[in-house]
Design a protein around this motif. Sequence first.
Motif, mmCIF file in Angstrom:
data_model
loop_
_atom_site.group_PDB
_atom_site.id
_atom_site.type_symbol
_atom_site.label_atom_id
_atom_site.label_comp_id
_atom_site.label_asym_id
_atom_site.label_seq_id
_atom_site.Cartn_x
_atom_site.Cartn_y
_atom_site.Cartn_z
ATOM 1 N N ALA A 47 0.829 -1.206 0.000
ATOM 2 C CA ALA A 47 0.000 0.000 0.000
ATOM 3 C C ALA A 47 0.867 1.261 0.000
ATOM 4 C CB ALA A 47 -0.919 0.004 1.211
ATOM 5 N N ASP A 48 0.322 2.326 -0.576
ATOM 6 C CA ASP A 48 0.968 3.639 -0.519
ATOM 7 C C ASP A 48 0.569 4.389 0.752
ATOM 8 O OD1 ASP A 48 2.179 3.578 -3.204
ATOM 9 O OD2 ASP A 48 0.092 3.599 -3.891
ATOM 10 N N ILE A 49 -0.627 4.089 1.261
ATOM 11 C CA ILE A 49 -1.147 4.759 2.458
ATOM 12 C C ILE A 49 -1.683 3.706 3.418
ATOM 13 C CG2 ILE A 49 -2.821 6.444 3.334
ATOM 14 C CD1 ILE A 49 -2.967 7.558 0.439
ATOM 15 N N CYS A 50 -1.332 3.817 4.694
ATOM 16 C CA CYS A 50 -1.900 2.959 5.739
ATOM 17 C C CYS A 50 -2.675 3.838 6.708
ATOM 18 C CB CYS A 50 -0.811 2.222 6.515
ATOM 19 S SG CYS A 50 0.127 1.034 5.552
ATOM 20 N N VAL A 51 -3.934 3.486 6.955
ATOM 21 C CA VAL A 51 -4.755 4.216 7.921
ATOM 22 C C VAL A 51 -5.102 3.273 9.061
ATOM 23 C CG1 VAL A 51 -6.895 5.485 8.312
ATOM 24 C CG2 VAL A 51 -5.730 5.679 6.106
ATOM 25 N N VAL A 52 -4.733 3.650 10.279
ATOM 26 C CA VAL A 52 -5.024 2.841 11.462
ATOM 27 C C VAL A 52 -5.964 3.634 12.364
ATOM 28 C CG1 VAL A 52 -4.073 1.516 13.381
ATOM 29 C CG2 VAL A 52 -2.695 1.865 11.313
ATOM 30 N N ASN A 53 -7.144 3.095 12.595
ATOM 31 C CA ASN A 53 -8.131 3.738 13.479
ATOM 32 C C ASN A 53 -8.124 2.982 14.807
ATOM 33 O OD1 ASN A 53 -10.170 5.300 14.501
ATOM 34 N ND2 ASN A 53 -11.693 4.746 12.973
ATOM 35 N N THR A 54 -7.672 3.638 15.865
ATOM 36 C CA THR A 54 -7.332 2.970 17.107
ATOM 37 C C THR A 54 -8.411 3.039 18.179
ATOM 38 O OG1 THR A 54 -6.273 4.968 17.965
ATOM 39 C CG2 THR A 54 -4.882 3.427 16.743
ATOM 40 N N GLN A 75 4.795 -4.573 6.871
ATOM 41 C CA GLN A 75 4.171 -5.190 5.692
ATOM 42 C C GLN A 75 4.150 -4.257 4.482
ATOM 43 O OE1 GLN A 75 0.321 -6.234 7.227
ATOM 44 N NE2 GLN A 75 0.982 -8.238 8.012
ATOM 45 N N HIS A 76 4.127 -2.939 4.731
ATOM 46 C CA HIS A 76 4.011 -1.953 3.649
ATOM 47 C C HIS A 76 5.135 -0.929 3.757
ATOM 48 C CE1 HIS A 76 0.024 -3.588 2.679
ATOM 49 N NE2 HIS A 76 -0.163 -3.654 3.983
ATOM 50 N N PRO A 77 6.372 -1.352 3.531
ATOM 51 C CA PRO A 77 7.516 -0.449 3.677
ATOM 52 C C PRO A 77 7.395 0.766 2.760
ATOM 53 C CG PRO A 77 8.130 -2.456 2.493
ATOM 54 C CD PRO A 77 6.779 -2.693 3.052
ATOM 55 N N GLY A 78 7.648 1.933 3.345
ATOM 56 C CA GLY A 78 7.581 3.165 2.564
ATOM 57 C C GLY A 78 6.208 3.789 2.503
ATOM 58 N N ALA A 96 3.111 9.295 17.816
ATOM 59 C CA ALA A 96 3.945 9.978 16.821
ATOM 60 C C ALA A 96 5.384 9.476 16.840
ATOM 61 C CB ALA A 96 3.910 11.488 17.054
ATOM 62 N N LYS A 97 5.831 8.960 17.989
ATOM 63 C CA LYS A 97 7.212 8.482 18.112
ATOM 64 C C LYS A 97 7.413 7.074 17.537
ATOM 65 C CE LYS A 97 8.076 11.145 22.339
ATOM 66 N NZ LYS A 97 8.229 11.037 23.813
ATOM 67 N N ILE A 98 6.314 6.375 17.247
ATOM 68 C CA ILE A 98 6.441 5.018 16.709
ATOM 69 C C ILE A 98 7.069 5.087 15.318
ATOM 70 C CG2 ILE A 98 5.193 2.953 15.969
ATOM 71 C CD1 ILE A 98 3.075 3.583 18.077
ATOM 72 N N GLU A 99 8.087 4.289 15.090
ATOM 73 C CA GLU A 99 8.811 4.310 13.822
ATOM 74 C C GLU A 99 7.870 4.018 12.653
ATOM 75 O OE1 GLU A 99 12.664 2.161 11.671
ATOM 76 O OE2 GLU A 99 12.195 1.747 13.775
ATOM 77 N N GLY A 100 7.926 4.880 11.655
ATOM 78 C CA GLY A 100 7.111 4.702 10.457
ATOM 79 C C GLY A 100 5.856 5.539 10.425
ATOM 80 N N ASP A 119 1.863 15.810 0.343
ATOM 81 C CA ASP A 119 2.236 15.158 -0.915
ATOM 82 C C ASP A 119 2.644 13.703 -0.694
ATOM 83 O OD1 ASP A 119 4.607 15.470 0.392
ATOM 84 O OD2 ASP A 119 5.543 16.775 -1.101
ATOM 85 N N LEU A 120 2.304 13.160 0.483
ATOM 86 C CA LEU A 120 2.562 11.766 0.846
ATOM 87 C C LEU A 120 4.053 11.439 0.998
ATOM 88 C CD1 LEU A 120 -0.069 9.805 -1.321
ATOM 89 C CD2 LEU A 120 -0.246 10.509 1.074
ATOM 90 N N HIS A 121 4.874 12.458 1.165
ATOM 91 C CA HIS A 121 6.284 12.209 1.438
ATOM 92 C C HIS A 121 6.451 11.866 2.914
ATOM 93 C CE1 HIS A 121 7.963 14.558 -2.275
ATOM 94 N NE2 HIS A 121 7.473 13.365 -2.578
ATOM 95 N N LYS A 122 7.164 10.801 3.188
ATOM 96 C CA LYS A 122 7.314 10.345 4.558
ATOM 97 C C LYS A 122 8.180 11.293 5.374
ATOM 98 C CE LYS A 122 7.456 6.205 5.993
ATOM 99 N NZ LYS A 122 6.139 6.304 6.650
ATOM 100 N N HIS A 123 7.853 11.383 6.673
ATOM 101 C CA HIS A 123 8.603 12.237 7.587
ATOM 102 C C HIS A 123 8.364 11.758 9.013
ATOM 103 C CE1 HIS A 123 4.550 13.950 7.174
ATOM 104 N NE2 HIS A 123 4.685 14.358 8.432
#
Length: 436
Positions: A47-54, A75-78, A96-100, A119-123
């Motif tokens: 996937a390009d986008i992962c949405v987790v509803n907690t 499972q969805h690197p990047g 926010a501190k969780i990697e990824g 623009d979906l650039h990771k940060h």
Amino acid sequence: MIDTTVFQNKTAVYYTLGCKLNFSETSTIGKVLREAGVRTVRKGEKADICVVNTCSVTEMADKKCRQAIHRLVKQHPGAFVVVTGCYAQLKPGDVAKIEGVDVVLGAEQKQDLLQYLGDLHKHQGEAFTTASKDIRSFAPSCSRGDRTRYFLKVQDGCDYFCSYCTIPFARGRSRNGTIASMVQQAREAAAEGGKEIVLTGVNIGDFGKSTGETFFDLVKALDEVEGIERYRISSIEPNLLTDEIIEFVSRSRRFMPHFHIPLQSGSDEVLKLMRRRYDTALFASKIKKIKEIMPDAFIGVDVIVGTRGETDEYFEKAYEFIAGLDVTQLHVFSYSERPGTQALKIEHVVSPEEKHRRSQKLLALSDEKTRAFYARHIGQTMPVLMEKPKAGAPMHGFTANYIRVEVENDKALDNKVVQVRLGDFNEDFTALRGVE
């Protein structure tokens, strides 16, 4: 204006934890992304986008949220990772501190998810939240997902502040949309072929706080919507379940004889410690009222075991009270300490082993009550709304009073109400078999 060109031909995966309300809201988020050009990821794709509803109803729920985030990142690197929901609202910095993780959205922000994707650039994770006391907006949601039933969100937030609960901090104060908007969403569901709608929310009996209407007015208005054959009231506080609502359901064409009523404890002493707004006498009177006019009504009951202050004596008293109730099923939860709640000031603490023992005792009682309820209906012919089966599983559906029924697979029956004669239990006693 949001530039949606960046979303064209992108894929997304959605992961939801917790209540039906969360699943409904995730479905709405998915619809927003689809309209922007994002399609749901296919099996085996990255996937390009992962949405987790907690969810954050217990400490275990928090742990499951963290595990889900780690798993999806692996499972969805990047992929651009968005985390929202109750855990995100309560612990935005930790999430926010969780990697990824790229973006953390609170309760007020999740409805505007697109504007936070950039623009979906990771940060490194950024958190956007609003203090719970300032959460004011109501985000509408009426979702079907991959199930037959639709879930209509009629209310959000809670003003009750029970001593053990963080929901008012996670979702804000009670608020709702208008009856007119709910009726319109129900009509749209009917136009899509929907047969059944479950009314969801945090404290749905409190409907009307922000519009000057009442839940009873909502029920009456929805009952007039043509095309919808069944409504179910997902969960309603006993002090808000009025006799007029019960009586209306008993004569309604569309509202099913199915109630879900949180009790939480069968001990008046523990109910006071929990800061609940009723006692066992009121709860018992509601069950009696329902059964007097709807003897075959399904009644589900929430119970929490092992709360601070629940002594052995209080639990045994609670067990005896619940055993004497004419209810169908218990949803049993073990108490989990939540930071910032008033319950932490109560001295008596129940051990994990004792919580487990109490939970198992109530679950056994629940099985006994559910099987007895099902057994009473064997041999009857009842209308069943059939649901699309999972691969390799028998087709199933539910009667008006929520008895699960299994029949042989027939795709033509999906989302159809059919008359079925109820036979004996299936192998694991989770349903009755339909017979010719």
